[in-house]
Design an enzyme around this catalytic site. Structure first.
Site, PDB file in Angstrom:
ATOM      1  N   GLN A   1       0.813  -1.217   0.000  1.00  0.00           N
ATOM      2  CA  GLN A   1       0.000   0.000   0.000  1.00  0.00           C
ATOM      3  C   GLN A   1       0.849   1.270   0.000  1.00  0.00           C
ATOM      4  O   GLN A   1       0.322   2.366  -0.136  1.00  0.00           O
ATOM      5  CB  GLN A   1      -0.920   0.014   1.228  1.00  0.00           C
ATOM      6  CG  GLN A   1      -1.908  -1.133   1.278  1.00  0.00           C
ATOM      7  CD  GLN A   1      -2.658  -1.198   2.600  1.00  0.00           C
ATOM      8  OE1 GLN A   1      -2.532  -0.327   3.462  1.00  0.00           O
ATOM      9  NE2 GLN A   1      -3.445  -2.244   2.778  1.00  0.00           N
TER      10      GLN A   1
ATOM     11  N   HIS B   1      -1.145   0.502   5.807  1.00  0.00           N
ATOM     12  CA  HIS B   1      -1.778   1.503   6.675  1.00  0.00           C
ATOM     13  C   HIS B   1      -0.880   2.704   6.961  1.00  0.00           C
ATOM     14  O   HIS B   1      -0.463   2.957   8.088  1.00  0.00           O
ATOM     15  CB  HIS B   1      -2.239   0.859   7.986  1.00  0.00           C
ATOM     16  CG  HIS B   1      -3.380  -0.101   7.809  1.00  0.00           C
ATOM     17  ND1 HIS B   1      -4.178  -0.514   8.847  1.00  0.00           N
ATOM     18  CD2 HIS B   1      -3.875  -0.717   6.708  1.00  0.00           C
ATOM     19  CE1 HIS B   1      -5.096  -1.351   8.387  1.00  0.00           C
ATOM     20  NE2 HIS B   1      -4.927  -1.489   7.085  1.00  0.00           N
TER      21      HIS B   1
ATOM     22  N   TYR C   1     -11.134   8.593  18.716  1.00  0.00           N
ATOM     23  CA  TYR C   1     -12.149   7.927  17.901  1.00  0.00           C
ATOM     24  C   TYR C   1     -12.222   6.412  18.143  1.00  0.00           C
ATOM     25  O   TYR C   1     -12.961   5.712  17.455  1.00  0.00           O
ATOM     26  CB  TYR C   1     -11.928   8.278  16.426  1.00  0.00           C
ATOM     27  CG  TYR C   1     -12.315   9.724  16.191  1.00  0.00           C
ATOM     28  CD1 TYR C   1     -13.582  10.066  15.744  1.00  0.00           C
ATOM     29  CD2 TYR C   1     -11.440  10.758  16.513  1.00  0.00           C
ATOM     30  CE1 TYR C   1     -13.968  11.389  15.592  1.00  0.00           C
ATOM     31  CE2 TYR C   1     -11.811  12.081  16.370  1.00  0.00           C
ATOM     32  CZ  TYR C   1     -13.074  12.394  15.912  1.00  0.00           C
ATOM     33  OH  TYR C   1     -13.452  13.712  15.774  1.00  0.00           O
TER      34      TYR C   1
ATOM     35  N   TYR D   1      -9.648 -10.229  10.526  1.00  0.00           N
ATOM     36  CA  TYR D   1      -9.754 -11.006   9.303  1.00  0.00           C
ATOM     37  C   TYR D   1      -9.893 -12.502   9.580  1.00  0.00           C
ATOM     38  O   TYR D   1     -10.332 -13.268   8.717  1.00  0.00           O
ATOM     39  CB  TYR D   1      -8.555 -10.728   8.395  1.00  0.00           C
ATOM     40  CG  TYR D   1      -8.529  -9.291   7.930  1.00  0.00           C
ATOM     41  CD1 TYR D   1      -9.509  -8.814   7.060  1.00  0.00           C
ATOM     42  CD2 TYR D   1      -7.563  -8.404   8.376  1.00  0.00           C
ATOM     43  CE1 TYR D   1      -9.514  -7.488   6.640  1.00  0.00           C
ATOM     44  CE2 TYR D   1      -7.557  -7.079   7.962  1.00  0.00           C
ATOM     45  CZ  TYR D   1      -8.530  -6.626   7.101  1.00  0.00           C
ATOM     46  OH  TYR D   1      -8.540  -5.323   6.696  1.00  0.00           O
TER      47      TYR D   1
END
Length: 384
Positions: free
Chosen positions: A97, A159, A263, A274
């Protein structure tokens, strides 16, 4: 609560979650009605041949700049992709990523010619998210420098976060991910895992960050408790900061971002690991954590890119949120009222494309980038 206490609490809760038995995925899908007064949409390809494009910026005069995750910055001029990449881009870590992420023009770009790029830096064994600033002139980046690097040295290529947004006071927000393997660190204010930072244009910590008062906290952290924020946008009319973040298996979130708030990740989440195991026994945010306005359950759409539509071409979309979906392979239009997501329309589902970014152009039309090896820039206009 101190940084140390928060960190130990996060570790305890994560341990409880990991000990939880694998569970059946019996979470119910949360469906919203389709917004009224939609528009029929016409889709055209502006350019293709982009290699995993990630972000788009509009230059004065009509040119566009597009980042490719593999490390190139591309120029689109007169509706065509210029063959030679823009020079002066920093060396990036193009791993999984990781790579070249967002591009945003400085608010005073017409005077300063400054652009900001976020990217993955380092190696597979030791990497970070970084922020780069340079002048754009004549198809090149000049006088470039890395002005900020995250304190979240990690392994692997997952990430990174990487979205940038300028606030009305001239400071900027940069999103960071939890590094995937380091999710409990999203509750630790002594590093940048799972945070959104607020910086001055030179990369220094902005004054007034409320979490800077916490013992041991980094001075640039604006919010924390995030998983992987890949969409952030500020409504020019209301000043509200919107962001979304990836859940694991389900639990993608849409949030209003307010400085100083936690949050909840990974202490509170509706997402599953997963493996199918519960990550946390807690799904209700309560008073200690700021909860989302919208969660996508039971499956993730993998949101990426976020725009608040304030153009004139689609008058019935005014104030709606446009959200790209990678796994969902669509563009979501979400209507919000009084702090609630009340309706949602799924667009471009028949394109079969992973949507990486979405922007409103100076012409009021909507532009999206498809995340493929042969990616494209698409333009949406009203068909009615």
């Amino acid at each position: 609560m101190t940084v140390s206490a928060l960190h130990h609490r996060a570790l305890l809760v994560c341990a409880l979650g990991l000990l939880a038995a694998a569970c059946a995925d019996n979470r119910e899908a949360v469906e919203l009605p389709e917004p009224a007064s939609g528009h029929s949409v016409s889709v055209e390809t502006v350019v293709d041949g982009l290699e995993h494009p990630w972000s788009l910026a509009f230059l004065p005069g009509g040119d566009m700049l597009v980042t490719e995750r593999t490390g190139q910055l591309r120029l689109i001029r007169d509706g065509a992709l210029v063959d030679a990449p823009v020079s002066g881009v920093p060396e990036v870590l193009a791993l999984s990523q990781g790579g070249l992420f967002d591009i945003v023009l400085a608010p005073d770009f017409t005077a300063s010619s400054l652009v900001y790029l976020s990217f993955a830096s380092g190696t597979a064994q030791s990497n970070n998210t970084a922020l780069y600033r340079a002048r754009y002139e004549g198809g090149a980046l000049l006088d470039g420098e890395v002005i900020w690097t995250s304190q979240m040295d990690k392994t692997g290529g997952a990430h990174f976060g990487g979205r940038i947004a300028f606030m009305g006071d001239g400071t900027l927000l940069l999103t960071l991910g939890d590094g995937f393997e380091f999710r409990e660190e999203a509750q630790n204010l002594a590093n940048h895992f799972g945070t959104i930072v607020r910086l001055n244009p030179d990369g220094s910590p902005a004054s007034g960050n409320p979490l800077a008062k916490e013992d041991g906290a980094l001075a640039d952290i604006w919010t924390y408790g995030h998983r992987n924020v890949q969409g952030i946008a500020i409504d020019p009319q209301t000043g509200i900061v919107w962001a979304h973040e990836h859940g694991p298996r389900g639990g993608d979130e849409l949030n209003i971002i307010e400085g100083g708030q936690n949050y909840g990740w990974p202490i509170v989440t509706s997402g599953l690991d997963y493996s199918g195991a519960r990550i946390s026994p807690f799904t209700a945010h309560g008073d200690d954590y700021t909860g989302p306005l919208r969660e996508w359950l039971p499956n993730s759409i993998a949101p990426s890119g976020l725009a608040i539509y304030r153009g004139e071409a689609f008058p019935n979309w005014s104030g709606d949120l446009l959200i790209g979906a990678l796994a969902g392979q669509a563009l979501h239009r979400v209507r919000v009222e009084n702090g609630q997501a009340i309706a949602e329309e799924v667009l471009l589902a028949d394109e079969g494309a992973r949507i990486r970014d979405v922007r409103t152009g100076p012409d009021g039309l909507v532009y999206v980038l498809t995340d493929h090896a042969n990616g494209a820039l698409l333009r949406l206009s009203p068909a009615d």
